[in-house]
Design a protein around this motif. Structure first.
Motif, short mmCIF file in Angstrom:
data_model
loop_
_atom_site.label_atom_id
_atom_site.label_comp_id
_atom_site.label_asym_id
_atom_site.label_seq_id
_atom_site.Cartn_x
_atom_site.Cartn_y
_atom_site.Cartn_z
N GLY A 94 -14.08 17.67 -14.98
CA GLY A 94 -14.61 16.33 -15.17
C GLY A 94 -14.88 15.64 -13.84
O GLY A 94 -14.60 16.18 -12.76
N ASP A 95 -15.43 14.44 -13.91
CA ASP A 95 -15.78 13.68 -12.72
C ASP A 95 -15.51 12.21 -12.97
O ASP A 95 -16.18 11.58 -13.79
CB ASP A 95 -17.25 13.91 -12.36
N ALA A 96 -14.50 11.67 -12.28
CA ALA A 96 -14.16 10.25 -12.40
C ALA A 96 -14.94 9.47 -11.35
O ALA A 96 -14.53 9.37 -10.19
CB ALA A 96 -12.65 10.04 -12.23
N THR A 97 -16.08 8.92 -11.74
CA THR A 97 -16.96 8.25 -10.79
C THR A 97 -16.63 6.77 -10.59
O THR A 97 -17.11 6.16 -9.65
CB THR A 97 -18.42 8.37 -11.26
N ASP A 98 -15.83 6.20 -11.45
CA ASP A 98 -15.56 4.76 -11.38
C ASP A 98 -14.26 4.44 -10.67
O ASP A 98 -13.80 3.29 -10.71
CB ASP A 98 -15.51 4.17 -12.80
N PHE A 99 -13.64 5.44 -10.02
CA PHE A 99 -12.36 5.22 -9.35
C PHE A 99 -12.44 5.72 -7.91
O PHE A 99 -13.17 6.67 -7.61
CB PHE A 99 -11.22 5.94 -10.10
N VAL A 100 -11.70 5.07 -7.05
CA VAL A 100 -11.61 5.45 -5.64
C VAL A 100 -10.17 5.78 -5.33
O VAL A 100 -9.28 4.94 -5.54
CB VAL A 100 -12.13 4.34 -4.71
N HIS A 101 -9.92 6.99 -4.86
CA HIS A 101 -8.56 7.42 -4.53
C HIS A 101 -8.31 7.18 -3.04
O HIS A 101 -9.13 7.57 -2.20
CB HIS A 101 -8.38 8.91 -4.85
N ARG A 102 -7.22 6.56 -2.73
CA ARG A 102 -6.89 6.24 -1.35
C ARG A 102 -5.54 6.84 -0.99
O ARG A 102 -4.57 6.68 -1.73
CB ARG A 102 -6.86 4.73 -1.14
N ILE A 103 -5.51 7.53 0.15
CA ILE A 103 -4.27 8.12 0.65
C ILE A 103 -3.73 7.21 1.75
O ILE A 103 -4.40 7.04 2.79
CB ILE A 103 -4.51 9.55 1.17
N ARG A 104 -2.58 6.66 1.56
CA ARG A 104 -1.98 5.74 2.54
C ARG A 104 -1.11 6.56 3.50
O ARG A 104 -0.21 7.28 3.08
CB ARG A 104 -1.14 4.68 1.84
N LEU A 105 -1.36 6.39 4.81
CA LEU A 105 -0.64 7.11 5.85
C LEU A 105 0.25 6.16 6.64
O LEU A 105 0.07 4.93 6.60
CB LEU A 105 -1.63 7.80 6.81
N VAL A 106 1.18 6.75 7.35
CA VAL A 106 2.09 5.93 8.17
C VAL A 106 1.35 5.33 9.35
O VAL A 106 1.53 4.15 9.69
CB VAL A 106 3.28 6.80 8.64
N ASP A 107 0.46 6.09 10.00
CA ASP A 107 -0.33 5.58 11.12
C ASP A 107 -1.71 6.22 11.05
O ASP A 107 -2.02 7.01 10.16
CB ASP A 107 0.35 5.89 12.45
N ASP A 108 -2.56 5.88 12.01
CA ASP A 108 -3.93 6.38 12.04
C ASP A 108 -4.11 7.60 12.92
O ASP A 108 -5.24 8.00 13.20
CB ASP A 108 -4.87 5.26 12.54
N LYS A 109 -3.04 8.22 13.38
CA LYS A 109 -3.13 9.38 14.24
C LYS A 109 -3.45 10.63 13.40
O LYS A 109 -2.70 10.97 12.49
CB LYS A 109 -1.81 9.59 14.98
N PRO A 110 -4.58 11.30 13.69
CA PRO A 110 -4.92 12.49 12.90
C PRO A 110 -3.92 13.62 13.12
O PRO A 110 -3.30 13.73 14.18
CB PRO A 110 -6.30 12.88 13.43
N PHE A 111 -3.74 14.44 12.11
CA PHE A 111 -2.85 15.60 12.21
C PHE A 111 -3.59 16.82 11.70
O PHE A 111 -4.45 16.74 10.81
CB PHE A 111 -1.56 15.38 11.41
N ARG A 112 -3.28 17.95 12.26
CA ARG A 112 -3.90 19.23 11.88
C ARG A 112 -2.81 20.30 11.86
O ARG A 112 -2.37 20.78 12.90
CB ARG A 112 -5.01 19.61 12.86
#
Length: 357
Positions: free
Chosen positions: A294-312
C-alpha cells in the motif's frame, strides 16, 4: 560503415595485383562494438564484383580482423538500389547486368536474415516465456516487457520467432498480449507487448507465464480495411448478480482476490452477495501479493534525532548463500516503489532475517 579487409587478405591481393595504389589511412578511425577503437593501416581503391554487379569502393585494411573482408553498408545500399532497377520494368535506365535468378534467393536471405520455407511446414514451438521480474502495468496503457524462455535451442539463436498469447491455464487473465515478430537472442529473452485494458494498475508476479514462442514460418500482409465500425452499448445495471459460489469465485479472481473464499461463509446466498459487493467496492484495501504494502500518501513520517550530526554505520556481512535472495527482494521492492536508491549522509546497516517458514 566502410568496406574493410584483413592484413592476410591484403597480402593475398598484393601478390596478384602488384601495382595497387596504397594510401595512408592515419586520418581514419573505426569504432567497433563495445566502443573498441581501431586505426586502419592502409587504404585502397578496389573494384568488387558482388552478385554480378561491379562497384568501385574505398577499402580499409584493419589489423586483427578475423574475416578476410567485410562488405560495408555503403556498398550494400548501392547493391540494393541496383537490384531494384534490375526488376523495375517501368524504368528506362538499363542495369549493369541482369542478376541471375538462382542468386536472388540467397542474396535476399542474406540481406533480410531470413530463409524461404515450405508452405506445408508447421511452426515449431520453442517454449513459454516467463517474466524475469515482477512488473506493474499502468491502467489503459501498452507496455513492452522482457520475458525469458526456460531453455533455448542453440540452433535457433538469431532466427525469427513469433511471440503470441500463451495458452497456459495459469496465465494472467486481465491482460492482453499482442503478437510480435522478433529475433531470438542467445540468452532466451524475447520482447512481449502487454496491454492493461482495466482502469486500475495491475502487478504481474515474477515467473508469470505471458507468451508462447514459436518459430516464424512466414509473414503475410493483410489487405488494408477501408473502414471498421463498432457499436457497443453499456448499461449501469448490466452486471449479472452472481447466484452461485462458482460465479463469486470468478469475480474474485478477475479482481485479483482469488484467495478469498466466500463459499465457506455459513450465511445465506443473499448475504454472500452483499459481502461480495462490499469487497468489490473496497477492493483497493486488500493486498494482492506479499510485496503489496500500500501507499500512505496523506501522512508524513518524521524521525527525531538527538542532534543534526550525520552518522554512517558500517554494513554487516551477509552470508553468501543469501546474496541472490537479497538481490531479488531488493529488486522487487525497488520496482514496486517500496524502496529507492538514496545519496543521504545517514546510513544504517541492513539486517537480513530469514523466516523459518
Amino acid at each position: 560503415m566502410a568496406c574493410t579487409i584483413s592484413e592476410e587478405a591484403e597480402a593475398k591481393i598484393s601478390k596478384i595485383l602488384t601495382h595497387m595504389d596504397k594510401k595512408p589511412a592515419n586520418d581514419f578511425v573505426i569504432v567497433g562494438c563495445g566502443g573498441h577503437v581501431v586505426t586502419p593501416s592502409a587504404l585502397y581503391e578496389l573494384t568488387l564484383t558482388v552478385f554480378g554487379f561491379n562497384v568501385m569502393v574505398p577499402v580499409l585494411v584493419v589489423p586483427g580482423q578475423s574475416d578476410e573482408m567485410i562488405l560495408g553498408s555503403n556498398a550494400i545500399r548501392w547493391l540494393i538500389s541496383q537490384i531494384k532497377v534490375s526488376f523495375d520494368e517501368t524504368t528506362d535506365c538499363p542495369p549493369q547486368r541482369d542478376i541471375r535468378k538462382d542468386n536472388l534467393p540467397g542474396l535476399m536471405s542474406l540481406l533480410s536474415d531470413s530463409m524461404s520455407c515450405d508452405p506445408g511446414k508447421k511452426p515449431i514451438k520453442v517454449g513459454t516465456a516467463k517474466l524475469k521480474r515482477s512488473v506493474t502495468l499502468q491502467p489503459l496503457t501498452e507496455h513492452l516487457v522482457w520475458a525469458k524462455l526456460p531453455t533455448s535451442d542453440v540452433s535457433l539463436v538469431g532466427c525469427s520467432v513469433i511471440i503470441e498469447p500463451t495458452q497456459s491455464k495459469c496465465r494472467p487473465r486481465q491482460i492482453l498480449v499482442g503478437r510480435v515478430v522478433a529475433s531470438l537472442y542467445a540468452d532466451g529473452c524475447v520482447p512481449v507487448k502487454i496491454v492493461n485494458p482495466t482502469e486500475k494498475p495491475l502487478t504481474l508476479r515474477r515467473n508469470a507465464k505471458v507468451a508462447d514462442v514459436s518459430t516464424c514460418v512466414s509473414v503475410h500482409d493483410f489487405t488494408k480495411t477501408e473502414c471498421i465500425q463498432s457499436n457497443k452499448q453499456y448499461t449501469k445495471d448490466s452486471v449479472k448478480t452472481p447466484v452461485t459460489d462458482e460465479d463469486m469465485s470468478h469475480i474474485l479472481s478477475d479482481i485479483g482476490l482469488q484467495d478469498l473464499d466466500l463459499s465457506s461463509c455459513e450465511v445465506s446466498m443473499e448475504w454472500k452477495n452483499e459481502l461480495l459487493q462490499i469487497i468489490r467496492q473496497y477492493e483497493y484495501i486488500f493486498s494482492r501479493h506479499k510485496m503489496d504494502c500500500g501507499d500512505a500518501t496523506d501522512f508524513v513520517h518524521r524521525i527525531r534525532l538527538v542532534d543534526d550530526k550525520p552518522f554512517r554505520l558500517p554494513y554487516r556481512r551477509v552470508p553468501p548463500c543469501h546474496y541472490e535472495k537479497l538481490r531479488t527482494a531488493l529488486s522487487e521492492m525497488e520496482e514496486l516503489g517500496i524502496v529507492r536508491k538514496s545519496q543521504s549522509e545517514y546510513s544504517s546497516p541492513l539486517v537480513l532475517v530469514v523466516k523459518p517458514n
